[in-house]
Design a protein around this motif. Structure first.
Motif, PDB file in Angstrom:
ATOM      1  N   ALA A 134      56.170  -2.256   8.235  1.00 27.48           N
ATOM      2  CA  ALA A 134      55.712  -3.637   8.416  1.00 27.48           C
ATOM      3  C   ALA A 134      56.745  -4.623   7.877  1.00 27.48           C
ATOM      4  CB  ALA A 134      54.372  -3.849   7.720  1.00 27.48           C
ATOM      5  N   ASP A 138      58.628  -7.259  10.484  1.00 23.00           N
ATOM      6  CA  ASP A 138      58.322  -8.687  10.428  1.00 23.00           C
ATOM      7  C   ASP A 138      59.458  -9.557   9.895  1.00 23.00           C
ATOM      8  OD1 ASP A 138      55.850  -7.940  11.339  1.00 23.00           O
ATOM      9  OD2 ASP A 138      54.850  -8.115   9.399  1.00 23.00           O
ATOM     10  N   GLN A 209      59.173  -9.537  14.373  1.00 25.60           N
ATOM     11  CA  GLN A 209      57.930 -10.166  14.833  1.00 25.60           C
ATOM     12  C   GLN A 209      57.696 -11.415  13.993  1.00 25.60           C
ATOM     13  OE1 GLN A 209      54.392  -7.663  15.720  1.00 25.60           O
ATOM     14  NE2 GLN A 209      53.411  -8.878  14.126  1.00 25.60           N
ATOM     15  N   GLN A 270      44.630  -4.972  14.545  1.00 26.17           N
ATOM     16  CA  GLN A 270      44.757  -6.383  14.191  1.00 26.17           C
ATOM     17  C   GLN A 270      44.630  -6.583  12.681  1.00 26.17           C
ATOM     18  OE1 GLN A 270      43.257  -8.984  17.093  1.00 26.17           O
ATOM     19  NE2 GLN A 270      43.122 -10.770  15.756  1.00 26.17           N
ATOM     20  N   LEU A 273      47.983  -5.649  11.152  1.00 27.19           N
ATOM     21  CA  LEU A 273      49.005  -6.671  11.366  1.00 27.19           C
ATOM     22  C   LEU A 273      48.788  -7.868  10.436  1.00 27.19           C
ATOM     23  CD1 LEU A 273      49.239  -6.645  15.267  1.00 27.19           C
ATOM     24  CD2 LEU A 273      51.001  -5.898  13.668  1.00 27.19           C
ATOM     25  N   PRO A 276      49.564  -6.284   6.015  1.00 29.60           N
ATOM     26  CA  PRO A 276      50.459  -5.119   5.995  1.00 29.60           C
ATOM     27  C   PRO A 276      50.320  -4.257   4.744  1.00 29.60           C
ATOM     28  CG  PRO A 276      51.638  -7.109   6.653  1.00 29.60           C
ATOM     29  CD  PRO A 276      50.297  -7.543   6.168  1.00 29.60           C
ATOM     30  N   PHE A 300      52.011  -0.997  18.372  1.00 33.05           N
ATOM     31  CA  PHE A 300      52.033  -2.213  17.562  1.00 33.05           C
ATOM     32  C   PHE A 300      52.741  -2.020  16.219  1.00 33.05           C
ATOM     33  CE2 PHE A 300      48.501  -2.879  20.497  1.00 33.05           C
ATOM     34  CZ  PHE A 300      48.725  -4.180  20.907  1.00 33.05           C
ATOM     35  N   THR A 302      52.063  -0.248  13.474  1.00 31.29           N
ATOM     36  CA  THR A 302      51.175  -0.435  12.327  1.00 31.29           C
ATOM     37  C   THR A 302      51.068   0.886  11.565  1.00 31.29           C
ATOM     38  OG1 THR A 302      49.336  -0.068  13.864  1.00 31.29           O
ATOM     39  CG2 THR A 302      49.845  -2.351  13.278  1.00 31.29           C
TER      40      THR A 302
END
Length: 411
Positions: A134, A138, A209, A270, A273, A276, A300, A302
């Motif tokens: 994560a 990100d 992201q 979700q 996300l 994290p 995704f 995750t």
């Protein structure tokens, strides 16, 4: 006169990377304490030395020593960045403890790379459990404090698993020593990397992201199992309901969420996300649906989602106790699930989605029997516009009742 213990950050390792303050303290100290590699340059100067990094051992040693006024505990890098300084200070009550800053591997490596580090994500993989996927996903740049080559290989394997091949690792090996080197490796090259310790890395992700709270359209999830005439969609909590349900959960960093009856894993994904640092257990009894959750987890990126295949509450044994529970499907076991969650953590926060009046009535009866009155109940009736010729018509989704139990109380 109180004896003084200096918890001293000595930088990356060499004398050139040490502050003048740290060098002065080491010269004047009657006792030197630290890991073996940090003490190596001082073994021949005749002073008392303890090779240890354990706070209680350090305390016991100092308590038994006589005729000293100053002791220096040598710590690599800086005392405020993933250092043992705070734990050591806690064990030295009664002594005059002073913190002495040093140059950590963060500015040392970033200077070598000519990169500013004020906006970097800073993590440690050395003895720490962290969702590094994560962090790298990100952020353009992620600094990671590391210890062993096996950690590099683990990162490389995970990056490839999640399709993050473009990530480049800029690695500082033995910074501050005569044999220091800067190595640049791709994700695939990391899987076979063998580098001497100590080292740290800056991971560069060219396409991070950027969304903080991302709304995921339902169409982005993989939903179809089987093929041909046997293809069918797996049930999924729709976007509008998912968003409100997650708000009701009030997840925070370090949360442990059970997503029971996870379906495609839309709530788990979700939640992962948005948080994290949370640990998400996606619990699903149907093998084909559990496989979809695994595929969506890869899609995704995750890594903090763990798929648990089985029927709740029977499959909950051995999991970390929940701080939050979301129930999207119970297979008729709603009372047993609630009782189990409450037994594991009486303070657990629970959110239940129900579309049938029978399940709603069952939940309300359970709450009545347990005299749980602090409950929030919301019905969500959403409609989406669909094009019909030249006009847009609103098509209703199934109404969903969202029940929030802020805290489950034991009898």
């Amino acid at each position: 006169m109180r004896k003084t213990v200096y918890l001293t950050g000595i930088g990356t390792g060499s004398a050139l990377g040490m502050t003048l303050e740290a060098a002065k303290i080491i010269r004047e100290a009657d006792i030197l304490i630290g890991a073996d590699r940090l003490l190596e340059p001082y073994r021949k100067n005749g002073r008392r030395i303890l090779c240890s990094w354990k706070p209680q051992e350090i305390r016991e040693f100092l308590d038994t020593q006589e005729n000293w006024q100053k002791a220096a505990v040598l710590l690599s890098g800086d005392v405020g960045f993933y250092s043992g300084a705070s734990k050591t200070a806690g064990a030295l009550e009664g002594y005059d403890v002073k913190m002495v800053p040093g140059i950590s591997s963060v500015p040392a490596l970033c200077a070598k790379l000519s990169l500013p580090w004020q906006d970097m994500k800073l993590i440690s993989l050395h003895g720490q459990k962290v969702n590094f996927i994560a962090a790298i996903r990100d952020n353009r740049y992620t600094f990671a404090l590391m210890g062993k080559s096996g950690e590099l290989q683990q990162v490389g394997e995970k990056l490839l698993e999640y399709g993050m091949d473009p990530v480049i690792a800029h690695i500082g090996v033995r910074l501050g020593y005569e044999d220091e080197q800067i190595v640049h490796l791709t994700a695939r090259e990391l899987t076979a990397a063998q580098l001497p310790s100590p080292f740290s890395a800056v991971f560069e992700n060219p396409k991070p992201q950027k969304a903080v709270l991302r709304e995921i359209p339902d169409e982005e999830f993989i939903r179809i199992t089987g093929g041909g005439t046997f293809a069918r969609p797996v049930p999924m909590t729709k976007s509008e309901v998912r968003t409100i349900s997650l708000q009701k959960l009030e997840l925070s960093g370090g949360a442990v969420l059970y997503d029971i009856g996870a379906g495609t894993g839309s709530v788990s994904i979700q939640a992962a996300l948005q948080c994290p640092d949370a640990l998400i257990y996606a619990i699903e009894k149907k093998p084909e649906a559990a496989d979809l959750i695994r595929r969506n987890r890869i899609r995704f990126r995750t890594d903090n989602v763990t798929v648990v295949e089985g029927l709740a509450p029977d499959c909950l044994d051995g999991l970390e106790k929940p701080t939050h529970v979301f129930i999207g499907g119970s297979s008729g076991n709603i009372e047993n699930i609630l009782e189990t969650a409450g037994r594991l953590n009486p303070s657990v926060r629970i959110v239940i989605n129900t579309v049938s009046l029978e399940t709603l009535a069952q939940v309300m009866e359970i709450l009545r029997k347990r005299n749980i009155r602090d409950v929030q109940i919301v019905q969500i009736s959403a409609a989406r516009a669909e094009l019909a010729g030249n006009y847009h018509l609103m098509k209703s989704l199934n109404p969903v009742v969202v029940i929030t139990i802020p805290q489950w109380k034991s009898e």
